[in-house]
Design an enzyme around this catalytic site. Structure first.
Site, PDB file in Angstrom:
ATOM      1  N   SER A 216      91.566  74.022 126.191  1.00  0.00           N
ATOM      2  CA  SER A 216      91.353  73.856 124.751  1.00  0.00           C
ATOM      3  C   SER A 216      92.715  73.619 124.120  1.00  0.00           C
ATOM      4  O   SER A 216      93.608  74.462 124.209  1.00  0.00           O
ATOM      5  CB  SER A 216      90.737  75.121 124.142  1.00  0.00           C
ATOM      6  OG  SER A 216      91.039  75.170 122.748  1.00  0.00           O
TER       7      SER A 216
ATOM      8  N   HIS B  23      88.846  70.055 126.375  1.00  0.00           N
ATOM      9  CA  HIS B  23      87.952  70.669 125.383  1.00  0.00           C
ATOM     10  C   HIS B  23      88.578  70.494 124.007  1.00  0.00           C
ATOM     11  O   HIS B  23      89.649  71.047 123.726  1.00  0.00           O
ATOM     12  CB  HIS B  23      87.781  72.150 125.718  1.00  0.00           C
ATOM     13  CG  HIS B  23      86.847  72.887 124.818  1.00  0.00           C
ATOM     14  ND1 HIS B  23      85.477  72.823 124.950  1.00  0.00           N
ATOM     15  CD2 HIS B  23      87.098  73.713 123.775  1.00  0.00           C
ATOM     16  CE1 HIS B  23      84.925  73.597 124.021  1.00  0.00           C
ATOM     17  NE2 HIS B  23      85.876  74.149 123.304  1.00  0.00           N
TER      18      HIS B  23
ATOM     19  N   ASP C 116      88.461  71.102 120.159  1.00  0.00           N
ATOM     20  CA  ASP C 116      87.822  71.982 119.177  1.00  0.00           C
ATOM     21  C   ASP C 116      87.819  71.346 117.796  1.00  0.00           C
ATOM     22  O   ASP C 116      88.846  71.304 117.119  1.00  0.00           O
ATOM     23  CB  ASP C 116      88.550  73.330 119.142  1.00  0.00           C
ATOM     24  CG  ASP C 116      88.163  74.196 120.325  1.00  0.00           C
ATOM     25  OD1 ASP C 116      89.070  74.722 120.994  1.00  0.00           O
ATOM     26  OD2 ASP C 116      86.954  74.321 120.594  1.00  0.00           O
TER      27      ASP C 116
ATOM     28  N   MET D  17      86.775  71.398 114.049  1.00  0.00           N
ATOM     29  CA  MET D  17      86.418  72.402 113.041  1.00  0.00           C
ATOM     30  C   MET D  17      86.459  71.766 111.655  1.00  0.00           C
ATOM     31  O   MET D  17      87.425  71.068 111.322  1.00  0.00           O
ATOM     32  CB  MET D  17      87.404  73.579 113.101  1.00  0.00           C
ATOM     33  CG  MET D  17      87.421  74.270 114.446  1.00  0.00           C
ATOM     34  SD  MET D  17      88.605  75.637 114.456  1.00  0.00           S
ATOM     35  CE  MET D  17      88.445  76.166 116.154  1.00  0.00           C
TER      36      MET D  17
ATOM     37  N   HIS E 236      83.731  70.066 121.069  1.00  0.00           N
ATOM     38  CA  HIS E 236      83.009  71.275 120.625  1.00  0.00           C
ATOM     39  C   HIS E 236      82.891  71.160 119.113  1.00  0.00           C
ATOM     40  O   HIS E 236      83.851  71.404 118.384  1.00  0.00           O
ATOM     41  CB  HIS E 236      83.809  72.518 121.053  1.00  0.00           C
ATOM     42  CG  HIS E 236      83.244  73.801 120.545  1.00  0.00           C
ATOM     43  ND1 HIS E 236      83.919  74.999 120.685  1.00  0.00           N
ATOM     44  CD2 HIS E 236      82.093  74.094 119.908  1.00  0.00           C
ATOM     45  CE1 HIS E 236      83.194  75.974 120.143  1.00  0.00           C
ATOM     46  NE2 HIS E 236      82.083  75.435 119.646  1.00  0.00           N
TER      47      HIS E 236
ATOM     48  N   MET F 134      82.255  72.305 115.875  1.00  0.00           N
ATOM     49  CA  MET F 134      82.077  73.460 114.990  1.00  0.00           C
ATOM     50  C   MET F 134      82.011  72.927 113.563  1.00  0.00           C
ATOM     51  O   MET F 134      82.938  73.098 112.746  1.00  0.00           O
ATOM     52  CB  MET F 134      83.241  74.458 115.171  1.00  0.00           C
ATOM     53  CG  MET F 134      83.180  75.185 116.503  1.00  0.00           C
ATOM     54  SD  MET F 134      84.671  76.077 116.932  1.00  0.00           S
ATOM     55  CE  MET F 134      85.582  74.751 117.743  1.00  0.00           C
TER      56      MET F 134
ATOM     57  N   MET G 252      79.749  81.261 123.531  1.00  0.00           N
ATOM     58  CA  MET G 252      80.975  81.682 122.848  1.00  0.00           C
ATOM     59  C   MET G 252      81.246  83.155 123.147  1.00  0.00           C
ATOM     60  O   MET G 252      80.376  84.010 122.950  1.00  0.00           O
ATOM     61  CB  MET G 252      80.856  81.489 121.339  1.00  0.00           C
ATOM     62  CG  MET G 252      80.823  80.034 120.881  1.00  0.00           C
ATOM     63  SD  MET G 252      82.229  79.071 121.442  1.00  0.00           S
ATOM     64  CE  MET G 252      83.570  79.862 120.544  1.00  0.00           C
TER      65      MET G 252
ATOM     66  N   GLY H 136      86.474  79.609 115.594  1.00  0.00           N
ATOM     67  CA  GLY H 136      87.373  79.295 114.481  1.00  0.00           C
ATOM     68  C   GLY H 136      88.830  79.388 114.839  1.00  0.00           C
ATOM     69  O   GLY H 136      89.672  78.731 114.239  1.00  0.00           O
TER      70      GLY H 136
ATOM     71  N   GLY I 265      91.950  80.169 118.135  1.00  0.00           N
ATOM     72  CA  GLY I 265      92.341  80.472 119.512  1.00  0.00           C
ATOM     73  C   GLY I 265      93.029  81.831 119.552  1.00  0.00           C
ATOM     74  O   GLY I 265      93.304  82.429 118.523  1.00  0.00           O
ATOM     75  N   GLY I 266      93.266  82.330 120.749  1.00  0.00           N
ATOM     76  CA  GLY I 266      94.049  83.559 120.905  1.00  0.00           C
ATOM     77  C   GLY I 266      93.301  84.840 120.601  1.00  0.00           C
ATOM     78  O   GLY I 266      93.918  85.899 120.461  1.00  0.00           O
TER      79      GLY I 266
ATOM     80  N   ASP J  57      83.664  80.190 126.419  1.00  0.00           N
ATOM     81  CA  ASP J  57      84.716  79.722 125.514  1.00  0.00           C
ATOM     82  C   ASP J  57      85.233  80.851 124.628  1.00  0.00           C
ATOM     83  O   ASP J  57      84.524  81.361 123.766  1.00  0.00           O
ATOM     84  CB  ASP J  57      84.132  78.609 124.630  1.00  0.00           C
ATOM     85  CG  ASP J  57      85.167  77.929 123.786  1.00  0.00           C
ATOM     86  OD1 ASP J  57      84.797  77.052 122.978  1.00  0.00           O
ATOM     87  OD2 ASP J  57      86.376  78.252 123.917  1.00  0.00           O
ATOM     88  N   GLY J  58      86.480  81.240 124.954  1.00  0.00           N
ATOM     89  CA  GLY J  58      87.116  82.215 124.062  1.00  0.00           C
ATOM     90  C   GLY J  58      87.578  83.453 124.805  1.00  0.00           C
ATOM     91  O   GLY J  58      86.765  84.190 125.347  1.00  0.00           O
ATOM     92  N   GLY J  59      88.899  83.653 124.847  1.00  0.00           N
ATOM     93  CA  GLY J  59      89.445  84.876 125.446  1.00  0.00           C
ATOM     94  C   GLY J  59      89.424  84.894 126.956  1.00  0.00           C
ATOM     95  O   GLY J  59      89.532  85.952 127.578  1.00  0.00           O
TER      96      GLY J  59
HETATM   97  C1  DX5 Z   1      87.442  78.900 119.229  1.00  0.00           C
HETATM   98  C2  DX5 Z   1      87.448  77.702 120.174  1.00  0.00           C
HETATM   99  C3  DX5 Z   1      87.947  78.033 121.554  1.00  0.00           C
HETATM  100  C4  DX5 Z   1      89.356  78.591 121.544  1.00  0.00           C
HETATM  101  C5  DX5 Z   1      89.743  79.036 122.924  1.00  0.00           C
HETATM  102  O1  DX5 Z   1      86.655  78.598 118.107  1.00  0.00           O
HETATM  103  O2  DX5 Z   1      86.142  77.188 120.324  1.00  0.00           O
HETATM  104  O3  DX5 Z   1      87.885  76.853 122.354  1.00  0.00           O
HETATM  105  O4  DX5 Z   1      90.245  77.619 121.103  1.00  0.00           O
HETATM  106  O5  DX5 Z   1      91.036  79.560 122.835  1.00  0.00           O
HETATM  107  P1  DX5 Z   1      91.418  80.895 123.652  1.00  0.00           P
HETATM  108  O6  DX5 Z   1      91.226  80.544 125.120  1.00  0.00           O
HETATM  109  O7  DX5 Z   1      92.854  81.138 123.294  1.00  0.00           O
HETATM  110  O8  DX5 Z   1      90.499  81.982 123.193  1.00  0.00           O
HETATM  111 ZN    ZN Z   2      85.840  75.595 121.797  1.00  0.00          ZN
END
Ligand code: DX5
Ligand code: ZN
Length: 227
Positions: free
Chosen positions: A6, A31, A33, A35, A66, A68, A137, A142, A144-145, A179-181
């Site tokens: 991502s 990927h 993102d 938004m 993705h 959003m 998810m 919304g 990263g991190g 996706d996420g963390g």
């Molecule tokens: C959050 C995104 C994820 C995110 C993943 O809304 O959809 O793709 O960027 O980032 P990490 O791996 O840092 O959680």
């Molecule tokens: Zn994503």
């Protein structure tokens, strides 16, 4: 298994450079993102940037958008025209999700449905025969991190069972993407639940190490856990 970088936590002032680092590390499922500042409280980039990325990166990498966004039913074609191969759309943001996923497929892209941490998996089961991927998810979308939400394990296991049942009845396989963390310390366990496609953002793009070094750490952790 697929590691899908991502680019959200990459240096967005050099997005093509960041993507090239990922591709040069052997990661060719990117990927993206997207938004809109409405469905999620953040705003990133859209079709014009994707078009430039496709020109910069060539045809090989898979562009996994993705979405959003609150209006995927109106704008999905713009992302396909900009060069995306795969679109994942949020079930929470679609009035007619069955019509949307079949339209995306008919337009020539592969299609995924996204469910947020608070969304039950049951809605996806009704359209499992129409999609290529389910994006679960493991953070609230919304940013990263963020930290991984472990309560998604039960949802993933139920989804995997439903997909296995579909395949054993002659139906199509469906990828489970998370996706996420996702980081080196948890990817192995997550894979054991039935996930085969892992979105990784800050685990790859950070100031601790290069994308290639971070990837190596993630892959060795994955292989250690899964033998
Ligand atoms: C959050 C995104 C994820 C995110 C993943 O809304 O959809 O793709 O960027 O980032 P990490 O791996 O840092 O959680
Ligand atoms: Zn994503």
């Amino acid at each position: 298994m697929i590691i899908a970088p991502s680019v959200l936590t990459a240096d967005l002032s050099n997005l093509a450079v960041a993507c090239k680092q990922a591709v040069d590390s052997g990661l060719d499922w990117l990927h993206l993102d997207i938004m809109d500042g409405n469905f999620v409280p953040n705003l990133t980039f859209g079709p014009p940037v994707i078009k430039s990325l496709r020109n910069a990166l060539g045809e090989k990498p898979v562009f996994d958008a993705h979405l959003m966004v609150s209006n995927a039913e109106d704008c999905y074609m713009d992302y396909i025209d900009a060069g995306c191969n795969h679109l994942s759309v949020h079930i929470e943001a679609a009035t007619h999700i069955h019509r949307l996923v079949t339209a995306i497929r008919e337009a020539g892209a592969s299609v995924g449905v996204v469910i947020n941490p608070g969304t039950p998996v049951e809605g996806v089961l009704e359209i499992l025969t129409e999609i290529d991927l389910v994006l679960v998810m493991s953070v609230n979308p919304g940013f990263g991190g963020q930290s991984f939400i472990p309560s998604v394990e039960g949802k993933i296991r139920r989804l995997k069972q439903a997909i296995d049942d579909q395949v054993s009845n002659g139906g199509r396989p469906v990828q489970i993407q998370i996706d996420g963390g996702v980081k080196a310390h948890n990817i192995g366990e997550i894979a054991s639940w039935g996930v085969s496609n892992f979105v990784v953002g800050s685990g790859l793009f950070n100031d601790k190490a290069s994308v290639a070094e971070n990837l190596q750490h993630i892959m060795s952790s994955y292989e250690q856990y899964n033998g």
